[in-house]
Design an enzyme around this catalytic site. Structure first.
Site, PDB file in Angstrom:
ATOM      1  N   HIS A  50       4.846 -10.673   4.809  1.00  0.00           N
ATOM      2  CA  HIS A  50       4.555 -10.959   6.220  1.00  0.00           C
ATOM      3  C   HIS A  50       3.620 -12.156   6.332  1.00  0.00           C
ATOM      4  O   HIS A  50       3.105 -12.648   5.330  1.00  0.00           O
ATOM      5  CB  HIS A  50       4.017  -9.722   6.944  1.00  0.00           C
ATOM      6  CG  HIS A  50       2.649  -9.273   6.520  1.00  0.00           C
ATOM      7  ND1 HIS A  50       2.387  -8.737   5.281  1.00  0.00           N
ATOM      8  CD2 HIS A  50       1.451  -9.272   7.174  1.00  0.00           C
ATOM      9  CE1 HIS A  50       1.112  -8.411   5.191  1.00  0.00           C
ATOM     10  NE2 HIS A  50       0.516  -8.748   6.330  1.00  0.00           N
ATOM     11  N   HIS A  52       0.602 -12.908   7.489  1.00  0.00           N
ATOM     12  CA  HIS A  52      -0.862 -12.981   7.503  1.00  0.00           C
ATOM     13  C   HIS A  52      -1.399 -13.877   6.390  1.00  0.00           C
ATOM     14  O   HIS A  52      -0.885 -13.899   5.283  1.00  0.00           O
ATOM     15  CB  HIS A  52      -1.476 -11.583   7.415  1.00  0.00           C
ATOM     16  CG  HIS A  52      -1.382 -10.813   8.707  1.00  0.00           C
ATOM     17  ND1 HIS A  52      -1.480  -9.449   8.776  1.00  0.00           N
ATOM     18  CD2 HIS A  52      -1.195 -11.248   9.977  1.00  0.00           C
ATOM     19  CE1 HIS A  52      -1.352  -9.061  10.042  1.00  0.00           C
ATOM     20  NE2 HIS A  52      -1.170 -10.141  10.789  1.00  0.00           N
ATOM     21  N   ASP A  54      -3.941 -13.786   4.452  1.00  0.00           N
ATOM     22  CA  ASP A  54      -4.344 -13.231   3.146  1.00  0.00           C
ATOM     23  C   ASP A  54      -3.128 -12.888   2.276  1.00  0.00           C
ATOM     24  O   ASP A  54      -3.279 -12.434   1.148  1.00  0.00           O
ATOM     25  CB  ASP A  54      -5.265 -12.005   3.319  1.00  0.00           C
ATOM     26  CG  ASP A  54      -4.597 -10.838   4.028  1.00  0.00           C
ATOM     27  OD1 ASP A  54      -3.974 -11.052   5.088  1.00  0.00           O
ATOM     28  OD2 ASP A  54      -4.693  -9.697   3.524  1.00  0.00           O
ATOM     29  N   HIS A  55      -1.911 -13.164   2.782  1.00  0.00           N
ATOM     30  CA  HIS A  55      -0.690 -12.936   2.016  1.00  0.00           C
ATOM     31  C   HIS A  55       0.075 -14.230   1.721  1.00  0.00           C
ATOM     32  O   HIS A  55       0.897 -14.260   0.814  1.00  0.00           O
ATOM     33  CB  HIS A  55       0.218 -11.938   2.754  1.00  0.00           C
ATOM     34  CG  HIS A  55      -0.432 -10.595   2.912  1.00  0.00           C
ATOM     35  ND1 HIS A  55      -0.028  -9.477   2.234  1.00  0.00           N
ATOM     36  CD2 HIS A  55      -1.500 -10.217   3.654  1.00  0.00           C
ATOM     37  CE1 HIS A  55      -0.813  -8.457   2.552  1.00  0.00           C
ATOM     38  NE2 HIS A  55      -1.714  -8.879   3.416  1.00  0.00           N
ATOM     39  N   HIS A 108       3.138  -3.331  11.377  1.00  0.00           N
ATOM     40  CA  HIS A 108       1.911  -4.097  11.114  1.00  0.00           C
ATOM     41  C   HIS A 108       2.081  -5.494  11.706  1.00  0.00           C
ATOM     42  O   HIS A 108       1.243  -5.960  12.467  1.00  0.00           O
ATOM     43  CB  HIS A 108       1.675  -4.148   9.612  1.00  0.00           C
ATOM     44  CG  HIS A 108       0.482  -4.956   9.187  1.00  0.00           C
ATOM     45  ND1 HIS A 108      -0.801  -4.570   9.454  1.00  0.00           N
ATOM     46  CD2 HIS A 108       0.394  -6.136   8.516  1.00  0.00           C
ATOM     47  CE1 HIS A 108      -1.638  -5.485   8.953  1.00  0.00           C
ATOM     48  NE2 HIS A 108      -0.933  -6.437   8.386  1.00  0.00           N
ATOM     49  N   ASP A 133       1.429  -4.750   3.783  1.00  0.00           N
ATOM     50  CA  ASP A 133       0.431  -3.996   4.552  1.00  0.00           C
ATOM     51  C   ASP A 133       1.079  -2.909   5.407  1.00  0.00           C
ATOM     52  O   ASP A 133       0.574  -2.556   6.476  1.00  0.00           O
ATOM     53  CB  ASP A 133      -0.366  -4.935   5.475  1.00  0.00           C
ATOM     54  CG  ASP A 133      -1.325  -5.829   4.703  1.00  0.00           C
ATOM     55  OD1 ASP A 133      -1.478  -5.639   3.482  1.00  0.00           O
ATOM     56  OD2 ASP A 133      -1.924  -6.720   5.341  1.00  0.00           O
ATOM     57  N   HIS A 171      -3.446  -3.956  -0.608  1.00  0.00           N
ATOM     58  CA  HIS A 171      -4.907  -3.821  -0.512  1.00  0.00           C
ATOM     59  C   HIS A 171      -5.405  -2.577  -1.224  1.00  0.00           C
ATOM     60  O   HIS A 171      -4.716  -1.552  -1.247  1.00  0.00           O
ATOM     61  CB  HIS A 171      -5.363  -3.725   0.955  1.00  0.00           C
ATOM     62  CG  HIS A 171      -5.217  -4.999   1.732  1.00  0.00           C
ATOM     63  ND1 HIS A 171      -6.207  -5.950   1.801  1.00  0.00           N
ATOM     64  CD2 HIS A 171      -4.189  -5.474   2.472  1.00  0.00           C
ATOM     65  CE1 HIS A 171      -5.792  -6.965   2.561  1.00  0.00           C
ATOM     66  NE2 HIS A 171      -4.564  -6.702   2.985  1.00  0.00           N
TER      67      HIS A 171
HETATM   68 FE    FE Z   1      -3.353  -7.946   4.350  1.00  0.00          FE
HETATM   69 ZN    ZN Z   2      -1.521  -8.070   6.992  1.00  0.00          ZN
END
Ligand code: FE
Ligand code: ZN
Length: 261
Positions: A50, A52, A54-55, A108, A133, A171
């Site tokens: 996805h 985001h 942090d990905h 998410h 996530d 995570h």
């Molecule tokens: Fe994340």
């Molecule tokens: Zn995420």
């Protein structure tokens, strides 16, 4: 399969076979460059679940440096700045000779996808799931772009996979999720046992992941919204909950977790 720690609590999963590696959700490029150099591996592919940051934050640098192909969620193409091969539920992608099935798991984010392979060359041939996530051990992702009904359906699809599936979450949220899970189901013996084991792992500086899907079905409240005990607890949080409606139970649990300390 290696969980490469990134940021405060992310894991970038790395698969490798015969000198080649694939990474999932590289939010940061540096841990991947380090792992490739340490092990003498060549990057052969990047999978994204996805949009985001942090990905996807490390995807451009990795792609530029290695030329590795990138696959990602078709419905989030406009939100990810790096070109990639778009995938959606029902598609298949072969990496390191392993055919991965793509599963749509909105909730998410609106276009979130997961990758499932029935067997991997590296460890005992058990199935593996990269779920970003969406599903965490003892928990699930927050609903940033989706509805409780969508997330419940996404979790149902993942929960239907074989019990020996290794669940590779993005995570390390397990201990805080378990605290909530114990509040929902204080009488769940398997949950208490699993909780003790995870605390030991973290005390030793080890990841709690990958999780086992069969264990998640027994201890994760978000996969247990049809259990009377879980529905009852959700009703204790919000008296409006319809105990026989999994979506209603899920929505209350998610809200409760959002403010749970
Ligand atoms: Fe994340
Ligand atoms: Zn995420």
């Amino acid at each position: 399969m290696l969980p490469l720690p990134a940021f405060a609590d992310n894991y970038i999963w790395m698969l490798h076979a015969a000198g080649q590696a694939v990474v999932v959700d590289p939010g940061d490029a540096q841990p991947v460059f380090d792992a490739l150099a340490q092990r003498g591996l060549r990057l052969a592919g990047i999978l994204v679940t996805h949009h985001h940051r942090d990905h996807v934050g490390g995807v451009a640098a990795l792609r530029e440096a290695t030329g590795a192909p990138v696959w990602g969620p078709a419905r989030e193409q406009y939100r990810i700045a790096v070109p990639f091969v778009p995938l959606a539920g029902g598609d298949r992608v072969e990496v390191l000779g392993v055919p991965f099935a793509v599963i749509d798991v909105p909730g998410h984010t609106a276009g979130h996808i997961a990758y499932y392979a029935p067997a991997l060359p590296d460890a005992a041939g058990t199935p593996v799931l990269f779920c970003g996530d969406t599903l965490f051990s003892a928990g699930c992702g927050r609903l940033f772009e989706g509805t409780p009904a969508q997330m419940q359906a996404s979790l149902d699809a993942l929960a239907a996979l074989p019990g020996d599936t290794r669940v590779c979450c993005a995570h390390e949220y397990t201990l805080s999720n378990l605290k909530f899970a114990r509040a929902v189901e204080p009488g769940n013996a398997e949950l208490l046992q699993y909780s003790a084991r995870c605390h030991e792992l973290r005390a030793g500086g080890l990841p709690t992941l990958p999780a086992r899907l069969a264990t998640e079905r027994a201890i994760n409240p978000f996969l247990r919204t049809r259990e009377a005990t879980v529905a009852g607890a959700a009703r204790g949080f919000d008296a409006q909950v319809s105990p026989n409606d999994a979506v209603s139970v899920f929505a209350a649990l998610r809200q409760w977790k959002n403010t749970f300390q």
